[in-house]
Design a protein around this motif. Structure first.
Motif, PDB file in Angstrom:
ATOM      1  N   ILE A 254       0.772  -1.288  -0.070  1.00 42.57           N
ATOM      2  CA  ILE A 254      -0.106  -0.096   0.125  1.00 42.57           C
ATOM      3  C   ILE A 254       0.830   1.364   0.078  1.00 42.57           C
ATOM      4  N   TYR A 255       2.102   1.333   0.462  1.00 36.93           N
ATOM      5  CA  TYR A 255       3.098   2.267   0.444  1.00 36.93           C
ATOM      6  C   TYR A 255       3.302   2.811  -1.158  1.00 36.93           C
ATOM      7  N   ARG A 256       3.086   2.052  -2.010  1.00 37.18           N
ATOM      8  CA  ARG A 256       3.109   2.541  -3.519  1.00 37.18           C
ATOM      9  C   ARG A 256       2.149   3.564  -3.663  1.00 37.18           C
ATOM     10  N   GLN A 257       0.848   3.629  -3.204  1.00 36.93           N
ATOM     11  CA  GLN A 257      -0.051   4.756  -3.452  1.00 36.93           C
ATOM     12  C   GLN A 257       0.416   5.990  -3.178  1.00 36.93           C
ATOM     13  N   GLU A 258      -0.093   6.724  -4.369  1.00 35.85           N
ATOM     14  CA  GLU A 258       0.370   8.149  -4.355  1.00 35.85           C
ATOM     15  C   GLU A 258      -0.314   8.860  -2.979  1.00 35.85           C
ATOM     16  N   ASN A 259       0.426   9.512  -2.371  1.00 30.65           N
ATOM     17  CA  ASN A 259      -0.135  10.683  -1.445  1.00 30.65           C
ATOM     18  C   ASN A 259      -0.947   9.712  -0.302  1.00 30.65           C
ATOM     19  N   ILE A 260      -0.331   8.414   0.005  1.00 31.70           N
ATOM     20  CA  ILE A 260      -0.700   7.899   1.183  1.00 31.70           C
ATOM     21  C   ILE A 260      -0.836   8.325   2.428  1.00 31.70           C
ATOM     22  N   THR A 261      -1.670   8.381   3.209  1.00 25.69           N
ATOM     23  CA  THR A 261      -1.759   9.243   4.526  1.00 25.69           C
ATOM     24  C   THR A 261      -1.932   8.221   5.701  1.00 25.69           C
ATOM     25  N   ILE A 262      -1.379   8.625   6.721  1.00 35.44           N
ATOM     26  CA  ILE A 262      -1.810   7.760   7.931  1.00 35.44           C
ATOM     27  C   ILE A 262      -3.427   7.627   8.088  1.00 35.44           C
ATOM     28  N   GLY A 263      -4.069   8.582   7.980  1.00 34.00           N
ATOM     29  CA  GLY A 263      -5.505   8.633   7.921  1.00 34.00           C
ATOM     30  C   GLY A 263      -6.074   7.478   6.960  1.00 34.00           C
ATOM     31  N   VAL A 264      -5.595   7.456   5.736  1.00 36.77           N
ATOM     32  CA  VAL A 264      -5.988   6.320   4.818  1.00 36.77           C
ATOM     33  C   VAL A 264      -5.607   5.091   5.220  1.00 36.77           C
ATOM     34  N   LEU A 265      -4.568   4.986   5.798  1.00 37.10           N
ATOM     35  CA  LEU A 265      -4.289   3.558   6.273  1.00 37.10           C
ATOM     36  C   LEU A 265      -5.030   3.136   7.658  1.00 37.10           C
ATOM     37  N   ALA A 266      -5.279   3.876   8.431  1.00 38.87           N
ATOM     38  CA  ALA A 266      -6.257   3.879   9.604  1.00 38.87           C
ATOM     39  C   ALA A 266      -7.516   3.370   8.845  1.00 38.87           C
ATOM     40  N   ASN A 290       6.437   9.359   7.368  1.00 39.88           N
ATOM     41  CA  ASN A 290       6.889   9.139   6.086  1.00 39.88           C
ATOM     42  C   ASN A 290       8.138   8.495   5.954  1.00 39.88           C
ATOM     43  N   VAL A 291       8.742   8.496   7.168  1.00 40.97           N
ATOM     44  CA  VAL A 291      10.007   7.532   7.211  1.00 40.97           C
ATOM     45  C   VAL A 291       9.789   6.062   7.341  1.00 40.97           C
ATOM     46  N   PHE A 292       8.489   5.890   8.042  1.00 41.53           N
ATOM     47  CA  PHE A 292       7.895   4.345   8.094  1.00 41.53           C
ATOM     48  C   PHE A 292       7.639   3.954   6.652  1.00 41.53           C
ATOM     49  N   LEU A 293       6.745   4.928   5.948  1.00 42.81           N
ATOM     50  CA  LEU A 293       6.559   4.599   4.364  1.00 42.81           C
ATOM     51  C   LEU A 293       7.954   4.176   3.758  1.00 42.81           C
ATOM     52  N   ASN A 294       8.964   5.191   3.867  1.00 42.00           N
ATOM     53  CA  ASN A 294      10.197   5.281   2.903  1.00 42.00           C
ATOM     54  C   ASN A 294      10.832   4.092   3.241  1.00 42.00           C
ATOM     55  N   ASN A 295      10.910   3.497   4.513  1.00 38.22           N
ATOM     56  CA  ASN A 295      11.904   2.231   4.619  1.00 38.22           C
ATOM     57  C   ASN A 295      11.218   1.183   3.763  1.00 38.22           C
ATOM     58  N   HIS A 296       9.829   1.168   3.796  1.00 42.94           N
ATOM     59  CA  HIS A 296       9.465  -0.087   2.980  1.00 42.94           C
ATOM     60  C   HIS A 296       9.514   0.286   1.495  1.00 42.94           C
ATOM     61  N   ARG A 297       9.583   1.339   1.207  1.00 51.49           N
ATOM     62  CA  ARG A 297       9.779   1.606  -0.216  1.00 51.49           C
ATOM     63  C   ARG A 297      11.479   1.586  -0.538  1.00 51.49           C
ATOM     64  N   ILE A 298      12.329   1.652   0.386  1.00 49.86           N
ATOM     65  CA  ILE A 298      13.582   1.414  -0.161  1.00 49.86           C
ATOM     66  C   ILE A 298      14.074  -0.200  -0.140  1.00 49.86           C
ATOM     67  N   GLU A 299      13.282  -0.966   1.068  1.00 52.50           N
ATOM     68  CA  GLU A 299      13.473  -2.301   1.049  1.00 52.50           C
ATOM     69  C   GLU A 299      12.982  -2.969  -0.451  1.00 52.50           C
ATOM     70  N   GLU A 300      11.914  -2.457  -0.968  1.00 57.28           N
ATOM     71  CA  GLU A 300      11.525  -2.852  -2.304  1.00 57.28           C
ATOM     72  C   GLU A 300      12.725  -2.495  -3.413  1.00 57.28           C
ATOM     73  N   ALA A 301      13.026  -1.370  -3.389  1.00 57.95           N
ATOM     74  CA  ALA A 301      13.980  -0.801  -4.285  1.00 57.95           C
ATOM     75  C   ALA A 301      15.353  -1.550  -3.982  1.00 57.95           C
TER      76      ALA A 301
END
Length: 353
Positions: A254-266, A290-301
């Motif tokens: 889900i971290y791939r989604q554009e403009n994902i927010t903590i509200g959307v995730l909740a 944002n660091v939480f999201l980016n760490n998942h994105r970086i693991e995929e990268a």
């Protein structure tokens, strides 16, 4: 007691509180950029407390001009302090110093040349419009960054510091533009000094009552999870939510989604936003969403860059697929986590294969 004595007492109290804050910040957090900028902001605010006057005349004493210039430069330091306070990855750039120098230089020129030459209104108006512009930038930074802050104890304190400073500075800027060229009297000066002293006292209190380690993190990397003793039923419920969150992150990506927010995730997890914020911070150890999201994105990268079958795929394609919106933020985030650029990481993996 005369109005002049009361005014002096208010100014002295403001300076004393600000110097106490400077000493505290530099003693405990001198290696943290946000704390150093906070100390610089407090010092320049002390210059403001000494020199500021609502009543603007065409001439000021020459010794007074540098203090007024430093007082004007406070607003640039405030903007930079706000940037660092709400963005743990913020770094000073060379041009930040030039912005401060230009604003300060224009204020100094206004005191010793522009205003004395008969252009008082122009000088005062331009200076205060600059102040209002930087206040708008600081408030905009706060609004944009505040939702991603996961540390509950510092969220309200940060907003209060920015809003209190913006309110005082904004009202003073508007007032000075409105009354330029008119004498406002000792009562107005004393009231302004009292408002400054109250604002400073409230900001110092708000900052002192928050654990400094929360307000000024020493590192961007996730902190160790905070362990609280809680009933087994609550712990089991939290673990189920974390498992569901990890399925969304690892399974659905889900971290791939554009403009994902903590509200959307909740919303996807069907829990209140505050509860998800607390889980990510206290159970997973992240301070920023944002660091939480980016760490998942970086693991995929990282997996894609190490994959020999994707050796010809451009780095920017890998970054965009992982959820980053542009190459610059991806490169900075990737290097912050791995210590090398994405290109260097790919080369190291190829050579090791």
């Amino acid at each position: 007691m005369s109005l002049a004595a009361i005014d002096l007492a208010f100014r002295a109290a403001s300076v004393a509180l600000l110097l106490m804050l400077v000493a505290s910040l530099l003693h405990d957090f001198r290696n943290v950029l946000a704390a150093r900028l906070g100390a610089a902001f407090a010092l320049s605010s002390a210059a403001h407390a000494v020199s500021y006057s609502v009543d603007v005349t065409s001439r000021v004493p020459l010794w007074h001009a540098p203090l007024i210039a430093l007082s004007t430069g406070t607003i640039v330091v405030f903007w930079l302090f706000t940037r660092s306070l709400f963005d743990d990855e913020f770094h000073l750039r060379w041009w930040h110093g030039w912005v401060w120098a230009l604003v300060t230089a224009f204020s100094f020129a206004g005191c010793v040349w522009i205003a004395p030459s008969g252009h008082v209104r122009f000088s005062v108006t331009v200076v205060n419009l600059i102040v209002l512009g930087f206040i708008a930038l600081a408030v905009g930074q706060m609004i944009a960054s505040w939702p991603a802050d996961l540390v509950e104890r510092r969220r309200s304190a940060r907003v209060f510091v920015v809003c209190a400073t913006a309110l005082y500075g904004g009202l003073n800027a508007v007032l000075q533009i409105a009354v330029v060229g008119h004498h406002v009297g000792d009562v107005a000066e004393t009231v302004n000094a009292g408002a400054l002293a109250c604002t400073v006292a409230a900001i110092v209190y708000a900052m002192m009552r928050i654990d400094g380690a929360d307000l000024f993190p020493a590192a961007v990397a996730p902190a160790p999870p905070v362990v609280f003793s809680q009933p087994a039923a609550d712990e089991s419920a939290d673990q189920k939510l974390i498992d569901a969150l990890m399925r969304l992150m690892a399974g659905e990506r889900i971290y791939r989604q554009e403009n994902i927010t903590i509200g959307v995730l909740a919303g996807r997890l069907k829990i209140p936003e505050y509860r998800l914020r607390r889980l990510i911070n206290q159970r997973l150890g992240y301070r920023n969403f944002n660091v939480f999201l980016n760490n998942h994105r970086i693991e995929e990268a990282k997996a894609a860059l190490a994959d020999a079958t994707q050796a010809e795929v451009p780095v920017i394609t890998i970054a965009m697929d992982a959820g980053f919106q542009s190459l610059g933020p991806f490169n900075r985030a990737f290097k912050a986590v791995t210590g090398v650029t994405p290109t260097e990481y790919r080369r190291l993996k190829v050579n090791a294969a």
